[in-house]
Design a protein around this motif. Structure first.
Motif, PDB file in Angstrom:
ATOM      1  N   LEU A 243       0.809  -1.215   0.000  1.00 50.80           N
ATOM      2  CA  LEU A 243       0.000   0.000   0.000  1.00 50.80           C
ATOM      3  C   LEU A 243       0.845   1.268   0.000  1.00 50.80           C
ATOM      4  O   LEU A 243       0.357   2.338  -0.389  1.00 50.80           O
ATOM      5  CB  LEU A 243      -0.930   0.001   1.216  1.00 50.80           C
ATOM      6  CG  LEU A 243      -1.952  -1.135   1.284  1.00 50.80           C
ATOM      7  CD1 LEU A 243      -2.734  -1.066   2.588  1.00 50.80           C
ATOM      8  CD2 LEU A 243      -2.901  -1.090   0.092  1.00 50.80           C
ATOM      9  N   SER A 244       2.102   1.166   0.422  1.00 51.02           N
ATOM     10  CA  SER A 244       2.958   2.362   0.483  1.00 51.02           C
ATOM     11  C   SER A 244       3.151   3.011  -0.892  1.00 51.02           C
ATOM     12  O   SER A 244       2.917   4.219  -1.041  1.00 51.02           O
ATOM     13  CB  SER A 244       4.303   2.017   1.115  1.00 51.02           C
ATOM     14  OG  SER A 244       4.157   1.780   2.491  1.00 51.02           O
ATOM     15  N   PRO A 245       3.598   2.266  -1.930  1.00 55.02           N
ATOM     16  CA  PRO A 245       3.732   2.914  -3.240  1.00 55.02           C
ATOM     17  C   PRO A 245       2.404   3.374  -3.826  1.00 55.02           C
ATOM     18  O   PRO A 245       2.369   4.323  -4.605  1.00 55.02           O
ATOM     19  CB  PRO A 245       4.392   1.834  -4.112  1.00 55.02           C
ATOM     20  CG  PRO A 245       4.171   0.550  -3.408  1.00 55.02           C
ATOM     21  CD  PRO A 245       4.122   0.887  -1.950  1.00 55.02           C
ATOM     22  N   VAL A 246       1.311   2.701  -3.444  1.00 56.46           N
ATOM     23  CA  VAL A 246      -0.008   3.152  -3.916  1.00 56.46           C
ATOM     24  C   VAL A 246      -0.299   4.548  -3.370  1.00 56.46           C
ATOM     25  O   VAL A 246      -0.685   5.459  -4.111  1.00 56.46           O
ATOM     26  CB  VAL A 246      -1.101   2.163  -3.476  1.00 56.46           C
ATOM     27  CG1 VAL A 246      -2.488   2.762  -3.711  1.00 56.46           C
ATOM     28  CG2 VAL A 246      -0.977   0.860  -4.242  1.00 56.46           C
ATOM     29  N   VAL A 247      -0.109   4.734  -2.065  1.00 54.95           N
ATOM     30  CA  VAL A 247      -0.368   6.039  -1.452  1.00 54.95           C
ATOM     31  C   VAL A 247       0.607   7.079  -1.986  1.00 54.95           C
ATOM     32  O   VAL A 247       0.217   8.232  -2.250  1.00 54.95           O
ATOM     33  CB  VAL A 247      -0.268   5.936   0.082  1.00 54.95           C
ATOM     34  CG1 VAL A 247      -0.329   7.317   0.728  1.00 54.95           C
ATOM     35  CG2 VAL A 247      -1.389   5.053   0.626  1.00 54.95           C
ATOM     36  N   ALA A 248       1.881   6.697  -2.170  1.00 53.44           N
ATOM     37  CA  ALA A 248       2.867   7.639  -2.700  1.00 53.44           C
ATOM     38  C   ALA A 248       2.459   8.125  -4.088  1.00 53.44           C
ATOM     39  O   ALA A 248       2.570   9.316  -4.407  1.00 53.44           O
ATOM     40  CB  ALA A 248       4.239   6.981  -2.747  1.00 53.44           C
ATOM     41  N   THR A 249       1.976   7.202  -4.920  1.00 55.46           N
ATOM     42  CA  THR A 249       1.533   7.576  -6.269  1.00 55.46           C
ATOM     43  C   THR A 249       0.299   8.466  -6.225  1.00 55.46           C
ATOM     44  O   THR A 249       0.194   9.454  -6.963  1.00 55.46           O
ATOM     45  CB  THR A 249       1.243   6.313  -7.099  1.00 55.46           C
ATOM     46  OG1 THR A 249       2.418   5.495  -7.149  1.00 55.46           O
ATOM     47  CG2 THR A 249       0.846   6.678  -8.522  1.00 55.46           C
ATOM     48  N   LEU A 250      -0.640   8.129  -5.358  1.00 62.33           N
ATOM     49  CA  LEU A 250      -1.850   8.943  -5.245  1.00 62.33           C
ATOM     50  C   LEU A 250      -1.538  10.351  -4.734  1.00 62.33           C
ATOM     51  O   LEU A 250      -2.138  11.333  -5.190  1.00 62.33           O
ATOM     52  CB  LEU A 250      -2.852   8.258  -4.313  1.00 62.33           C
ATOM     53  CG  LEU A 250      -3.517   6.980  -4.848  1.00 62.33           C
ATOM     54  CD1 LEU A 250      -4.428   6.373  -3.797  1.00 62.33           C
ATOM     55  CD2 LEU A 250      -4.296   7.274  -6.123  1.00 62.33           C
ATOM     56  N   LEU A 251      -0.606  10.449  -3.798  1.00 57.94           N
ATOM     57  CA  LEU A 251      -0.215  11.774  -3.303  1.00 57.94           C
ATOM     58  C   LEU A 251       0.450  12.598  -4.408  1.00 57.94           C
ATOM     59  O   LEU A 251       0.231  13.810  -4.515  1.00 57.94           O
ATOM     60  CB  LEU A 251       0.724  11.639  -2.110  1.00 57.94           C
ATOM     61  CG  LEU A 251       0.072  11.315  -0.763  1.00 57.94           C
ATOM     62  CD1 LEU A 251       1.137  11.131   0.307  1.00 57.94           C
ATOM     63  CD2 LEU A 251      -0.908  12.397  -0.354  1.00 57.94           C
TER      64      LEU A 251
END
Length: 301
Positions: A243-251
């Motif tokens: 989930l970390s890269p998902v949130v980083a991409t969304l941010l």
């Protein structure tokens, strides 16, 4: 015994930690001095603050274990993460690190005697491919030292995750987190003094970024992480790291006006599928009891 509803609540609570870790790149690039590693400032002050709250030091064998876990989960892991991020494009570094759930599955078989679930392995590969689609770009380049550092970091935290479950500390999760953060911070002191450049005079934005990374990105999130680890199988909890890269991409999309391509959207879907499949696999197995024994006067948060 756990019910599926209780298990789902534990998973969702634990998932907050890697989701917040996904904000680290945005905070680091937006609020901190460029190119300056803040691992020491992130770990040691937060660990000492938690020690002041719990007022309990390790005893006996837990002195050594606290420093081993502090090195695996914090000091060595963060050092390798910094080297990997410095020498590799962010997408490559994230993809290399995404191998961690597969390493945890193997280590859980060796150290915990857990059988390897084929669907959990499939979930690990699905999630790793999803991360690759989400963050890799056509211009991504490989660097042998960066790749080695990324793999070393993944192995380090995988060992830390499995050993933390194997040793099952006889204290609250808050105390357990305080011990590891403090130990990891202490281990970083000599490296910071010998290898890191002097920290420039911090601005208000720098101080806010450091406070966020220490209090929220370290103390709070690792409290949630170790709480989850006492209740969820290591192979399942490690998949939440996708989930970390998902949130980083969304941010990046929301705050930095970056665009999302159809390939990234497909990667996003694959990551969520990998996380769901991993949790679904664990829910189909016999429920487990919490591994940690909380202190009578200081129950886990």
């Amino acid at each position: 015994m756990k019910t599926n509803a209780r298990y789902l609540a534990d998973v969702l609570t634990t998932a907050v930690a890697p989701a917040i870790w996904g904000s680290t790149y945005f905070v680091t690039t937006s609020f901190l001095p460029q190119g300056y590693p803040v691992a020491l400032l992130r770990a040691l002050p937060a660990g000492l603050l938690l020690l002041l709250i719990v007022r309990k030091l390790p005893t006996g064998v837990w002195w050594g274990r606290a420093f081993i876990l502090g090195a695996l989960n914090f000091s060595f892991f963060w050092a390798m993460l910094f080297v990997s991020a410095y020498r590799l494009p962010g997408g490559v570094a994230a993809t290399v690190g995404a191998v961690q759930p597969l390493i945890v599955i193997a280590l859980s078989r060796v150290f915990l005697g857990k059988p390897i679930q084929p669907l959990a392995v499939v979930a690990g590969f699905v999630g790793m491919v999803g991360v690759g689609l989400l963050v890799l770009t056509p211009k991504a380049a490989l660097d042998s030292i960066g790749v080695a550092a990324g793999l070393a970091g993944a192995v380090s935290m995988a060992f830390g995750t499995v050993l933390a479950r194997r040793w099952a500390p006889p204290v609250s999760n808050l105390t357990f987190t305080a011990w590891q953060l403090t130990a990891g911070g202490i281990l970083l002191v000599p490296f910071a003094l010998l290898l890191e450049p002097a920290l420039p005079m911090p601005t208000a934005a720098n101080l806010a970024g450091i406070a966020y990374l220490g209090l929220i990105g370290a103390a709070f999130t690792y409290l949630l992480w170790f709480r989850g680890l006492s209740r969820i199988e290591p192979s399942a909890i490690s998949s939440l790291g996708f989930l970390s890269p998902v949130v980083a991409t969304l941010l990046g999309w929301l705050a930095l006006s970056q665009s999302l391509t159809p390939v990234q959207i497909a990667g996003f879907a694959m990551v969520l599928a990998g996380v769901w499949l991993s949790q679904r696999t664990m829910m189909q197995l016999r429920p487990i009891r919490p591994a940690a024994s909380p202190e009578p006067a200081n129950r886990p948060v």
